[in-house]
Design a protein around this motif. Structure first.
Motif, short mmCIF file in Angstrom:
data_model
loop_
_atom_site.label_atom_id
_atom_site.label_comp_id
_atom_site.label_asym_id
_atom_site.label_seq_id
_atom_site.Cartn_x
_atom_site.Cartn_y
_atom_site.Cartn_z
N ASP A 182 10.94 -25.60 -38.73
CA ASP A 182 12.20 -25.86 -37.29
C ASP A 182 11.77 -27.62 -36.87
OD1 ASP A 182 13.57 -27.01 -34.71
OD2 ASP A 182 14.87 -24.73 -34.99
N ARG A 196 18.94 -20.83 -31.25
CA ARG A 196 19.64 -19.45 -30.41
C ARG A 196 19.56 -18.12 -31.78
NH1 ARG A 196 20.69 -23.67 -28.12
NH2 ARG A 196 19.86 -23.83 -25.99
N ILE A 197 20.05 -18.60 -32.56
CA ILE A 197 20.57 -17.96 -33.53
C ILE A 197 19.11 -17.94 -34.87
CG2 ILE A 197 22.01 -17.44 -35.79
CD1 ILE A 197 23.99 -19.07 -34.98
N THR A 203 24.82 -18.84 -43.45
CA THR A 203 25.95 -18.58 -42.69
C THR A 203 26.41 -19.86 -41.18
OG1 THR A 203 24.81 -17.01 -40.97
CG2 THR A 203 25.44 -15.92 -42.73
N HIS A 245 23.95 -31.56 -39.42
CA HIS A 245 24.42 -33.44 -39.19
C HIS A 245 24.05 -33.90 -40.38
CE1 HIS A 245 19.83 -32.57 -38.59
NE2 HIS A 245 19.83 -31.87 -37.73
N1 LIG Z 1 29.41 -19.12 -38.72
C1 LIG Z 1 29.70 -18.81 -38.29
O1 LIG Z 1 29.86 -18.72 -37.04
C2 LIG Z 1 28.07 -19.47 -36.35
C3 LIG Z 1 28.70 -19.16 -35.42
C4 LIG Z 1 27.41 -20.15 -34.48
C5 LIG Z 1 27.03 -21.02 -34.87
N2 LIG Z 1 27.35 -21.23 -36.19
C6 LIG Z 1 25.94 -22.43 -36.68
O2 LIG Z 1 25.20 -22.42 -36.52
C7 LIG Z 1 24.04 -23.44 -35.96
C8 LIG Z 1 22.87 -23.34 -35.16
O3 LIG Z 1 23.15 -22.60 -33.92
P1 LIG Z 1 22.49 -22.26 -32.74
O4 LIG Z 1 23.04 -21.98 -31.81
O5 LIG Z 1 21.15 -21.49 -33.45
O6 LIG Z 1 21.95 -23.79 -32.13
P2 LIG Z 1 20.63 -24.04 -31.49
O7 LIG Z 1 20.63 -25.60 -31.86
O8 LIG Z 1 19.66 -23.09 -30.89
O9 LIG Z 1 19.58 -23.62 -33.06
C9 LIG Z 1 19.68 -24.91 -33.95
C10 LIG Z 1 17.88 -25.11 -34.40
O10 LIG Z 1 17.83 -26.20 -35.74
C11 LIG Z 1 17.11 -27.10 -35.64
N3 LIG Z 1 17.00 -27.78 -36.48
C12 LIG Z 1 18.26 -28.99 -36.59
N4 LIG Z 1 17.55 -29.75 -37.17
C13 LIG Z 1 17.07 -29.52 -37.62
C14 LIG Z 1 16.18 -29.84 -39.15
N5 LIG Z 1 16.11 -30.86 -39.82
N6 LIG Z 1 14.62 -29.13 -39.61
C15 LIG Z 1 14.79 -27.64 -39.46
N7 LIG Z 1 15.78 -27.11 -38.20
C16 LIG Z 1 15.74 -27.94 -37.47
C17 LIG Z 1 16.58 -27.30 -33.99
O11 LIG Z 1 15.75 -27.71 -33.80
C18 LIG Z 1 17.19 -25.84 -33.34
O12 LIG Z 1 16.27 -25.17 -33.20
C19 LIG Z 1 25.28 -24.31 -35.10
O13 LIG Z 1 25.00 -25.53 -35.71
C20 LIG Z 1 25.79 -23.82 -36.07
O14 LIG Z 1 26.11 -24.81 -37.39
C21 LIG Z 1 27.21 -20.67 -37.29
#
Ligand SMILES: NC(=O)c1ccc[n+]([C@@H]2O[C@H](COP(=O)([O-])OP(=O)(O)OC[C@H]3O[C@@H](n4cnc5c(N)ncnc54)[C@H](O)[C@@H]3O)[C@@H](O)[C@H]2O)c1
Length: 277
Positions: free
Chosen positions: A194, A173-174, A255, A231
């Protein structure tokens, strides 16, 4: 009576000035009226460290734990063992690395987060940080504030984002929103790494190319932005070895979570010039 324990951060006068600061102990995620109406006991605290904390005291009989990544109540295996009634651990945000997921799984505790809740804020912040670094904004701002005007000292390390290769590690999503926002900057290329491919024509819409090998991905980027969860498979993913794959003088924006990077290795890369910022 159901007991909800919320570990939030103190907002002080800021929470009063801005009721939308929902994650504060004062505003309590707007839950107070709901809990009162439904006869739910709600304990809200910011006191979360150590065996004498309110967190340690109340987790033993809480049914639901709510906490935020900004001021997390660390739900360790030890706490999970003690939390006899706990059924749900909710992250009021995105990213549940403050929970021992294996232990929660064993005890059949549901771990849920508010998917998508602040993804635009983070994506905008990522773009802002990329621009700050590539355009060398920090040192320029400091120079002006301190009354200086040495143009060359700043300009020698200030570049355009146009023509650069930017890659996101994690295109969920981000990460995807970052790519969307970068599209108008006319970067040379937008890349993503990804383990899931972007669905349908999503990659085409933003003009992004997937690189399946991490080493190849890192080696092609001028800017790397980390947007994956923390993770077991991603802890320390940016380390001495992977930093050596970066282009010399690349920029790194994290971030997502600090522990994705080995701090000392990033510091060493900055000091050696392997990373520009
Ligand atoms: N700083 C902040 O305020 C803030 C806010 C929201 C989220 N975040 C962080 O950002 C992360 C991502 O958020 P999101 O909403 O985009 O999550 P999301 O689940 O929509 O996207 C995460 C993506 O990472 C990919 N991924 C996971 N493990 C991977 C790996 N080993 N190699 C490559 N890709 C991998 C997944 O396939 C997925 O597409 C969150 O888990 C959180 O830790 C930080």
């Amino acid at each position: 009576m159901v007991k909800v324990l919320a570990i939030l951060y103190d907002g002080g006068r800021h929470a009063q000035e801005q009721p939308l600061l929902l994650g504060t102990t004062e505003n309590a995620l707007g839950l107070r009226p709901y809990c009162e109406k439904h006869g739910i006991e709600l304990v809200v605290t910011s006191d979360k460290e150590g065996p004498n904390s309110e967190f340690a005291k109340h987790i033993v009989d809480a049914d639901v734990l709510i906490t935020t990544p900004f001021h997390p109540g660390y739900l360790t295996r030890e706490y999970i063992e003690k939390a006899k009634n706990l059924k749900v651990a909710i992250t009021a945000g995105v990213g549940s690395d403050h929970v021992d997921l294996n232990a929660a799984n064993e005890k059949k505790i549901t771990v849920a987060e508010v998917t998508g809740s602040n993804v635009v804020s983070v994506a905008e912040h990522v773009v802002m940080t990329i621009l700050l670094l590539v355009r060398n904004y920090g040192p320029a701002h400091e120079q002006i504030v301190s009354g200086g005007w040495e143009v060359a000292a700043v300009a020698k390390a200030a570049w355009d984002l146009e023509g650069k290769v930017v890659g996101t590690l994690g295109a969920g999503r981000i990460g995807y929103r970052v790519l969307q926002r970068l599209k108008p900057f006319d970067c040379k290329e937008l890349l993503y790494y990804d383990y899931a491919e972007l669905p349908g024509d999503a990659a085409q819409q933003v003009g992004a190319r997937r690189v399946e090998d991490l080493k190849e991905f890192l080696g092609q980027c001028d800017v790397v932005t980390l947007n994956c969860p923390l993770h077991e498979g991603t802890k320390g993913i940016i380390n001495k070895e992977t930093l050596s794959y970066f282009k010399k003088g690349a920029w790194l924006v994290n971030t997502a979570r600090g522990a994705l990077c080995v701090e000392q290795d990033v510091a060493d890369a900055l000091n050696s010039g392997q990373l520009a910022g």
